[in-house]
Design a protein around this motif. Structure first.
Motif, mmCIF file in Angstrom:
data_model
loop_
_atom_site.group_PDB
_atom_site.id
_atom_site.type_symbol
_atom_site.label_atom_id
_atom_site.label_comp_id
_atom_site.label_asym_id
_atom_site.label_seq_id
_atom_site.Cartn_x
_atom_site.Cartn_y
_atom_site.Cartn_z
ATOM 1 N N THR A 15 0.893 -1.440 -0.206
ATOM 2 C CA THR A 15 -0.187 0.175 -0.171
ATOM 3 C C THR A 15 0.471 1.407 -0.574
ATOM 4 O OG1 THR A 15 -1.693 -1.228 0.913
ATOM 5 C CG2 THR A 15 -1.861 1.236 0.894
ATOM 6 N N ARG A 16 1.661 1.053 1.079
ATOM 7 C CA ARG A 16 2.538 2.522 1.135
ATOM 8 C C ARG A 16 3.832 2.116 -0.236
ATOM 9 N NH1 ARG A 16 1.039 5.962 3.892
ATOM 10 N NH2 ARG A 16 -0.850 4.793 5.292
ATOM 11 N N ARG B 75 6.792 -4.028 -3.343
ATOM 12 C CA ARG B 75 6.357 -5.325 -3.434
ATOM 13 C C ARG B 75 5.287 -6.146 -4.109
ATOM 14 N NH1 ARG B 75 9.697 -9.369 -1.045
ATOM 15 N NH2 ARG B 75 10.695 -8.472 0.003
ATOM 16 N N ILE B 76 5.582 -6.466 -5.516
ATOM 17 C CA ILE B 76 3.621 -7.192 -6.086
ATOM 18 C C ILE B 76 3.253 -8.253 -5.443
ATOM 19 C CG2 ILE B 76 2.696 -7.460 -8.361
ATOM 20 C CD1 ILE B 76 4.020 -4.779 -7.926
ATOM 21 N N HIS B 77 2.001 -8.580 -5.480
ATOM 22 C CA HIS B 77 1.876 -9.444 -4.878
ATOM 23 C C HIS B 77 1.006 -10.197 -5.915
ATOM 24 C CE1 HIS B 77 2.903 -8.507 -1.343
ATOM 25 N NE2 HIS B 77 2.800 -7.613 -1.284
ATOM 26 N N ALA C 82 15.493 -8.018 -0.467
ATOM 27 C CA ALA C 82 15.077 -7.121 0.707
ATOM 28 C C ALA C 82 14.291 -6.155 -0.632
ATOM 29 C CB ALA C 82 15.581 -6.372 1.639
ATOM 30 N N ILE C 83 13.413 -5.601 -0.781
ATOM 31 C CA ILE C 83 12.282 -4.672 -1.617
ATOM 32 C C ILE C 83 11.512 -3.477 -0.424
ATOM 33 C CG2 ILE C 83 10.713 -4.215 -3.026
ATOM 34 C CD1 ILE C 83 10.430 -7.337 -3.620
ATOM 35 N N GLU C 84 12.667 -2.415 -1.505
ATOM 36 C CA GLU C 84 12.585 -1.203 -0.658
ATOM 37 C C GLU C 84 10.631 -0.593 -0.144
ATOM 38 O OE1 GLU C 84 14.381 2.319 -2.549
ATOM 39 O OE2 GLU C 84 15.286 1.330 -3.818
ATOM 40 N N SER C 85 9.868 -1.228 -0.613
ATOM 41 C CA SER C 85 8.744 -0.993 0.005
ATOM 42 C C SER C 85 8.374 -1.133 0.811
ATOM 43 C CB SER C 85 7.340 -1.167 -0.844
ATOM 44 O OG SER C 85 7.414 -2.240 -1.606
#
Length: 179
Positions: free
Chosen positions: A68-69, A132-134, A153-156
């Motif tokens: 979301t962020r 991050r995509i789900h 690790a992904i920045e979001s």
């Protein structure tokens, strides 16, 4: 931009495949809602597994899911516009206008190869995966999300911590007391 506008826009870009459809949800998936309700709302946010805030959005007949962020500074992506950049659908963060591809979570920026050339010639480049995509799955009209559990690790990810949520709640305005 309203969800009606979003769903009625035409695009020449190739669309990602629709959420997979089967007779039962994947074992590690989480119920998000009825597809018809998500389509009607255009965007839905949900806390999944007690630890991940997810945005599910419907655009041009497709469902997409991501954190979301915004990866840059924590902007609430559910309020961002959907725009096309260089043939790629992106959500634009309402805080700082960062562009994030819906399909891959890549951050896009406008690059200039030669800043001395007049007029400036710009083109869109990728910063790499930042959001991050789900994965979404549709089963009998119900939509489920399977969290992207990649150990990379992904920045979001920064905005998916209890510490961030606690700090965020401290900075939110307090509701006015009724008299």
């Amino acid at each position: 931009m309203s969800s009606e506008e979003e769903t009625s826009q035409n695009s020449s870009s190739s669309s990602p495949p629709p959420p997979s459809s089967s007779s039962s949800p994947p074992p590690a998936s989480h119920f998000i809602g009825m597809k018809e309700d998500i389509v009607k709302a255009g965007r839905v946010t949900k806390m999944v597994n007690g630890c991940r805030d997810i945005l599910v959005l419907h655009h041009q007949g497709q469902l997409h899911a991501m954190d979301t962020r915004c990866y840059h500074s924590g902007g609430a992506l559910q309020y961002g516009d959907i725009e096309e950049f260089n043939g790629r659908l992106c959500i634009v963060c309402p805080w700082h206008k960062y562009k994030i591809t819906l399909a891959e979570g890549e951050g896009l920026y406008q690059a200039v190869d030669d800043p001395t050339a007049k007029p400036l010639r710009t083109h869109w480049r990728s910063k790499g995966v930042k959001q991050r995509i789900h994965k979404l799955t549709e089963v009998n009209g119900n939509v489920y999300v399977t969290l992207n559990d990649s150990s990379e690790a992904i920045e979001s990810d920064v905005y998916q911590t209890e510490r961030y949520r606690t700090d965020l709640l401290k900075t939110q305005p307090k509701p006015m007391a009724k008299k």
